[in-house]
Motif scaffolding. Structure first.
Motif, short mmCIF file in Angstrom:
data_model
loop_
_atom_site.label_atom_id
_atom_site.label_comp_id
_atom_site.label_asym_id
_atom_site.label_seq_id
_atom_site.Cartn_x
_atom_site.Cartn_y
_atom_site.Cartn_z
N MET A 1 59.42 -16.84 52.72
CA MET A 1 58.43 -17.76 52.51
C MET A 1 57.05 -17.03 52.64
SD MET A 1 57.73 -18.86 56.66
CE MET A 1 59.35 -18.75 57.11
N ASN A 2 56.12 -17.83 51.76
CA ASN A 2 54.77 -17.56 51.92
C ASN A 2 54.06 -17.12 53.27
OD1 ASN A 2 54.96 -18.00 48.98
ND2 ASN A 2 54.15 -20.32 49.13
N SER A 3 52.89 -16.40 53.14
CA SER A 3 52.36 -16.17 54.48
C SER A 3 51.99 -17.30 55.33
CB SER A 3 51.19 -15.04 54.11
OG SER A 3 50.43 -15.74 53.40
N ASP A 4 51.82 -18.52 54.91
CA ASP A 4 51.35 -19.52 55.46
C ASP A 4 52.46 -20.50 55.70
OD1 ASP A 4 52.11 -20.69 53.11
OD2 ASP A 4 50.13 -21.65 52.64
N GLY A 5 53.69 -19.90 55.75
CA GLY A 5 54.78 -20.46 55.97
C GLY A 5 55.38 -21.68 55.24
N THR A 6 54.96 -21.96 54.06
CA THR A 6 55.28 -22.64 52.97
C THR A 6 56.45 -22.07 51.86
OG1 THR A 6 53.52 -22.28 51.35
CG2 THR A 6 52.95 -24.08 52.84
N GLN A 7 57.02 -23.07 51.31
CA GLN A 7 58.34 -22.25 50.39
C GLN A 7 59.23 -21.58 50.89
OE1 GLN A 7 56.02 -21.13 47.03
NE2 GLN A 7 56.20 -23.10 46.07
N PRO A 8 59.80 -21.89 52.22
CA PRO A 8 60.97 -20.81 52.66
C PRO A 8 62.17 -20.91 51.95
CG PRO A 8 60.70 -23.16 53.78
CD PRO A 8 59.68 -23.03 52.97
N LEU A 9 62.79 -19.99 51.73
CA LEU A 9 63.81 -19.74 50.70
C LEU A 9 65.09 -19.30 51.86
CD1 LEU A 9 65.38 -19.29 48.08
CD2 LEU A 9 64.59 -16.84 48.09
N ARG A 10 66.23 -20.01 52.01
CA ARG A 10 67.42 -19.74 52.56
C ARG A 10 68.14 -18.77 51.90
NH1 ARG A 10 71.14 -23.93 55.67
NH2 ARG A 10 72.68 -22.43 56.68
N LEU A 11 68.61 -17.56 52.53
CA LEU A 11 69.28 -16.61 51.76
C LEU A 11 70.74 -16.59 51.99
CD1 LEU A 11 66.85 -13.59 52.42
CD2 LEU A 11 67.17 -15.07 50.41
N THR A 12 71.04 -17.03 53.29
CA THR A 12 72.47 -17.27 53.61
C THR A 12 73.01 -18.66 54.42
OG1 THR A 12 72.20 -16.52 56.08
CG2 THR A 12 72.52 -14.88 54.48
N SER A 13 74.05 -18.71 54.25
CA SER A 13 74.55 -20.31 54.82
C SER A 13 75.79 -20.24 55.55
CB SER A 13 74.86 -21.07 53.53
OG SER A 13 75.75 -20.70 52.70
N GLY A 14 76.14 -18.84 56.12
CA GLY A 14 77.42 -19.02 57.00
C GLY A 14 77.01 -19.35 58.62
N THR A 15 77.98 -19.45 59.33
CA THR A 15 77.92 -19.82 60.59
C THR A 15 77.60 -18.53 61.57
OG1 THR A 15 80.40 -19.49 61.01
CG2 THR A 15 79.53 -21.77 60.33
N TYR A 16 77.88 -17.17 61.29
CA TYR A 16 77.81 -16.30 61.96
C TYR A 16 77.30 -15.05 61.28
CZ TYR A 16 78.45 -12.44 65.35
OH TYR A 16 78.16 -11.32 66.30
N GLU A 17 75.80 -15.10 61.12
CA GLU A 17 75.10 -14.07 60.28
C GLU A 17 74.02 -13.64 61.04
OE1 GLU A 17 76.48 -15.87 56.02
OE2 GLU A 17 74.65 -16.54 57.01
N ASP A 18 73.79 -12.32 61.28
CA ASP A 18 72.50 -11.68 62.26
C ASP A 18 72.26 -10.52 61.74
OD1 ASP A 18 74.74 -10.48 63.55
OD2 ASP A 18 74.44 -11.44 65.35
N LEU A 19 71.22 -10.17 62.41
CA LEU A 19 70.66 -8.59 62.37
C LEU A 19 70.19 -8.17 60.92
CD1 LEU A 19 73.23 -6.90 64.81
CD2 LEU A 19 70.85 -7.83 65.38
N PRO A 20 69.51 -8.94 60.33
CA PRO A 20 69.14 -8.65 59.08
C PRO A 20 68.08 -7.33 58.97
CG PRO A 20 67.82 -10.13 59.81
CD PRO A 20 68.83 -10.06 60.77
N SER A 21 68.28 -6.52 57.68
CA SER A 21 67.32 -5.57 57.51
C SER A 21 66.77 -5.60 55.96
CB SER A 21 68.01 -4.04 57.75
OG SER A 21 68.52 -4.01 59.21
N VAL A 22 65.87 -5.05 55.64
CA VAL A 22 65.22 -5.26 54.37
C VAL A 22 65.23 -3.73 53.79
CG1 VAL A 22 63.37 -5.92 52.66
CG2 VAL A 22 63.90 -7.49 54.68
N THR A 23 65.87 -3.59 52.69
CA THR A 23 65.98 -2.33 52.15
C THR A 23 64.57 -1.99 51.71
OG1 THR A 23 66.38 -3.23 49.93
CG2 THR A 23 68.19 -2.76 51.18
N ALA A 24 64.31 -0.54 51.82
CA ALA A 24 62.96 0.17 51.62
C ALA A 24 62.25 -0.27 50.22
CB ALA A 24 63.09 1.54 51.69
N ASP A 25 63.24 -0.57 49.17
CA ASP A 25 62.51 -1.12 47.97
C ASP A 25 62.15 -2.51 47.92
OD1 ASP A 25 64.87 -2.38 47.82
OD2 ASP A 25 65.73 -1.26 46.19
#
Length: 187
Positions: free
Chosen positions: A1-25
């Motif tokens: 999402m943008n820094s002001d909270g607009t335009q969120p983008l859903r990345l996953t849609s499963g029922t049990y998904e957690d502990l995300p990490s963003v890669t260094a790049d």
């Protein structure tokens, strides 16, 4: 999402998904599902399975090359190991035995956050292990099989910890339980 909270983008849609990490790049998000580890583009799209195993507490290395996690080879066993998965090679490159009292989450806290934490230099992993009713932070260097105790508390549970920005200190939350007996007379 943008820094002001607009335009969120859903990345996953499963029922049990957690502990995300963003890669260094900044291009991928690596996360855990109930039965595997996946990655999805930061721009969205279909996820890719990286590892088809049930793991606990996955943690991405500072350079984004390695993923560490707790693994229990036998569901009824209380024996846990620490494994290091190389994202480039697509395989396990290291496996360490842990102290007998190590569990990837503790039963004392309602919101435990005892994920693995990479040491600031990326040469080791820190985790919580409990013995004799007290939690302590242990370090597993990547270059040797010898783990060592970082803290030496005699009581209480560590429910969360993190390295300071300069990497010279550890911040942690300790939890103690107090029990108060109550006598109730029935009328």
């Amino acid at each position: 999402m943008n820094s002001d909270g607009t335009q969120p983008l859903r990345l996953t849609s499963g029922t049990y998904e957690d502990l995300p990490s963003v890669t260094a790049d900044g291009k991928w998000v690596i996360y855990r599902t109930g039965k595997n580890i996946r990655k999805v583009s930061i721009d969205g799209g279909p996820p890719q399975i990286l590892l088809s195993r049930e793991v606990q507490g996955p943690s991405l290395s500072p350079d984004g090359r390695l993923l560490a996690f707790f693994i229990n080879d036998q569901p009824d066993s209380q024996v846990w190991h620490l494994e290091i998965y190389d994202l480039t090679l697509g395989s396990i490159v290291k496996r360490f035995a842990l102290p007998d009292s190590t569990r990837p989450f503790n039963g004392m806290s309602s919101t435990p956050d005892n994920r693995l934490r990479w040491t600031p230099d990326g040469n080791g992993l820190a985790y919580v292990s409990s013995a004799s009713g007290a939690s302590n932070i242990w370090i597993q260097p990547l270059n040797s099989g010898q783990f060592r105790k970082l803290t030496d508390f005699k009581e209480a549970e560590i429910t969360s910890f993190a390295w300071s920005d300069d990497g010279r200190q550890v911040v942690l939350v300790r939890d103690t339980r107090t029990y108060v007996p109550v006598l109730v007379r029935l009328f």
